[in-house]
Design a protein around this motif. Structure first.
Motif, PDB file in Angstrom:
ATOM      1  N   ASP A 146       0.822  -1.213   0.000  1.00 45.52           N
ATOM      2  CA  ASP A 146       0.000   0.000   0.000  1.00 45.52           C
ATOM      3  C   ASP A 146       0.858   1.267   0.000  1.00 45.52           C
ATOM      4  O   ASP A 146       0.437   2.316  -0.486  1.00 45.52           O
ATOM      5  N   ALA A 147       2.072   1.149   0.567  1.00 46.61           N
ATOM      6  CA  ALA A 147       2.980   2.303   0.599  1.00 46.61           C
ATOM      7  C   ALA A 147       3.666   2.533  -0.741  1.00 46.61           C
ATOM      8  O   ALA A 147       4.429   3.492  -0.890  1.00 46.61           O
ATOM      9  N   ALA A 150       7.395  -1.497  -5.165  1.00 47.37           N
ATOM     10  CA  ALA A 150       7.208  -2.109  -6.475  1.00 47.37           C
ATOM     11  C   ALA A 150       7.406  -3.616  -6.438  1.00 47.37           C
ATOM     12  O   ALA A 150       6.758  -4.356  -7.181  1.00 47.37           O
ATOM     13  N   ARG A 151       8.329  -4.071  -5.574  1.00 46.25           N
ATOM     14  CA  ARG A 151       8.614  -5.495  -5.502  1.00 46.25           C
ATOM     15  C   ARG A 151       8.896  -5.916  -4.074  1.00 46.25           C
ATOM     16  O   ARG A 151       9.610  -5.216  -3.345  1.00 46.25           O
ATOM     17  N   LEU A 152       8.334  -7.041  -3.683  1.00 44.49           N
ATOM     18  CA  LEU A 152       8.607  -7.659  -2.396  1.00 44.49           C
ATOM     19  C   LEU A 152       9.105  -9.070  -2.677  1.00 44.49           C
ATOM     20  O   LEU A 152       8.410  -9.866  -3.315  1.00 44.49           O
ATOM     21  N   HIS A 153      10.305  -9.374  -2.214  1.00 42.02           N
ATOM     22  CA  HIS A 153      10.874 -10.708  -2.390  1.00 42.02           C
ATOM     23  C   HIS A 153      11.049 -11.330  -1.015  1.00 42.02           C
ATOM     24  O   HIS A 153      11.767 -10.797  -0.166  1.00 42.02           O
ATOM     25  N   ILE A 154      10.374 -12.452  -0.777  1.00 41.95           N
ATOM     26  CA  ILE A 154      10.382 -13.116   0.524  1.00 41.95           C
ATOM     27  C   ILE A 154      11.359 -14.280   0.478  1.00 41.95           C
ATOM     28  O   ILE A 154      11.267 -15.138  -0.410  1.00 41.95           O
ATOM     29  N   VAL A 155      12.304 -14.309   1.410  1.00 37.46           N
ATOM     30  CA  VAL A 155      13.225 -15.449   1.492  1.00 37.46           C
ATOM     31  C   VAL A 155      13.150 -16.054   2.891  1.00 37.46           C
ATOM     32  O   VAL A 155      12.882 -15.357   3.868  1.00 37.46           O
ATOM     33  N   ASN A 156      13.384 -17.338   2.948  1.00 30.88           N
ATOM     34  CA  ASN A 156      13.272 -18.052   4.219  1.00 30.88           C
ATOM     35  C   ASN A 156      14.222 -19.238   4.212  1.00 30.88           C
ATOM     36  O   ASN A 156      14.575 -19.760   3.149  1.00 30.88           O
ATOM     37  N   SER A 175      -3.385  -5.503  -4.213  1.00 30.66           N
ATOM     38  CA  SER A 175      -2.205  -4.751  -4.688  1.00 30.66           C
ATOM     39  C   SER A 175      -1.483  -5.467  -5.827  1.00 30.66           C
ATOM     40  O   SER A 175      -0.286  -5.777  -5.726  1.00 30.66           O
ATOM     41  N   PRO A 176      -2.183  -5.720  -6.947  1.00 30.75           N
ATOM     42  CA  PRO A 176      -1.536  -6.435  -8.056  1.00 30.75           C
ATOM     43  C   PRO A 176      -0.374  -5.655  -8.677  1.00 30.75           C
ATOM     44  O   PRO A 176       0.445  -6.231  -9.396  1.00 30.75           O
TER      45      PRO A 176
END
Length: 287
Positions: A146-147, A150-156, A175-176
């Motif tokens: 929402d802020a 442009a890209r969120l990459h999740i690592v675990n 948020s497409p």
């Protein structure tokens, strides 16, 4: 002589709970906004959340902040009366008693975003690496999107958990415009670097940093640890050594999420800045 009107009653519920700074925070918000209240710590048995909450309501309780290990229990308790933030986070950290029922929200992500903006981190168009795929990570995805990220990459450490979280987010259709991807810790690097790296793991409890490759940070990038302490965390030290221009811990996030809870309950938005300054001073002094 008439009895004094009892103060509106609120609490933070968890197990353990003695360490919680929420009573201090809400007491400062109360003085700042001239909203009298009673706010306490509520220790509930690990298998006794529902009973503890029922007793709290019977004694006039109006709102609860929810911490480990009860955020999923709170989500179930407020099922059907959840905010969009809570539904997307899959967890509740703020319960409000209204119209004879509990309503649930999640303010963790709002707290993170407000603190990042306070620190001057630019989120519009940012590429963000999120380390961890548990509830803490899940709770911040929507507010970051929402802020304007442009890209969120999740690592675990377990890549499948990160992939599962990313897939669930994409399936939500929210948020497409924000690209959400996932991978293992070894997949954390990107050619151009990240504008922001957020540690949403509990590695700090062992005074350790996640096992990350080097070269993660773009020019002017920030490293943010959701954990906090009197001294820089292991992740903050790792981020600085890897080229982060700014590092910060999660104390501001703690105050920010509490401010959002206070607003939900009282309709008044407190100023977190002086509360954060007072907490930081107390933390450094060992109080």
């Amino acid at each position: 002589m008439t009895e004094a009107t009892p103060l509106p009653r609120y609490a933070v519920i968890g197990n353990p709970i003695a360490h919680s700074r929420s009573p201090e925070i809400h007491a400062m918000f109360s003085r700042q906004t001239s909203k009298p209240l009673r706010y306490e710590r509520l220790l509930a048995p690990v298998d006794g959340f529902a009973q503890a909450v029922a007793a709290f309501v019977a004694e006039g309780g109006l709102g609860l902040n929810v911490t480990v290990p009860f955020k999923l229990d709170a989500y179930a308790l407020a099922a059907g009366r959840l905010s969009s933030r809570a539904r997307l986070a899959g967890a509740v950290n703020t319960l409000s008693w209204r119209d004879g029922a509990w309503h649930g929200c999640n303010t963790d992500g709002v707290g993170l975003v407000s603190d990042l903006l306070r620190l001057g981190v630019r989120l519009a168009g940012a590429s963000v690496l999120v380390i961890g795929a548990g509830g803490a990570a899940r709770g911040v995805l929507q507010p970051l999107a929402d802020a304007g990220c442009a890209r969120l990459h999740i690592v675990n450490r377990t890549a499948a958990r990160a992939e599962e979280l990313a897939a669930a987010w994409r399936a939500s259709g929210v948020s497409p415009q924000t690209q959400v991807t996932a991978g293992a810790l070894t997949d954390a690097a990107t050619a151009d670097g990240w504008n922001l790296v957020v540690n949403a793991t509990a590695s700090g409890l062992q005074n350790a940093a996640p096992d990350l490759p080097r070269g993660l940070y773009a020019a002017g990038a920030a490293g943010y640890d959701m954990m906090y302490g009197a001294r820089p965390t292991a992740f903050m030290k790792q981020a600085e050594a890897d080229g982060a221009a700014l590092t910060a811990d999660g104390l501001g996030m703690l105050v920010g999420q509490a401010a959002e809870s206070f607003f939900i309950w009282h309709g008044v938005r407190p100023d977190p800045a002086p509360v954060l300054a007072a907490l930081r001073e107390a933390l450094v002094a060992g109080r």
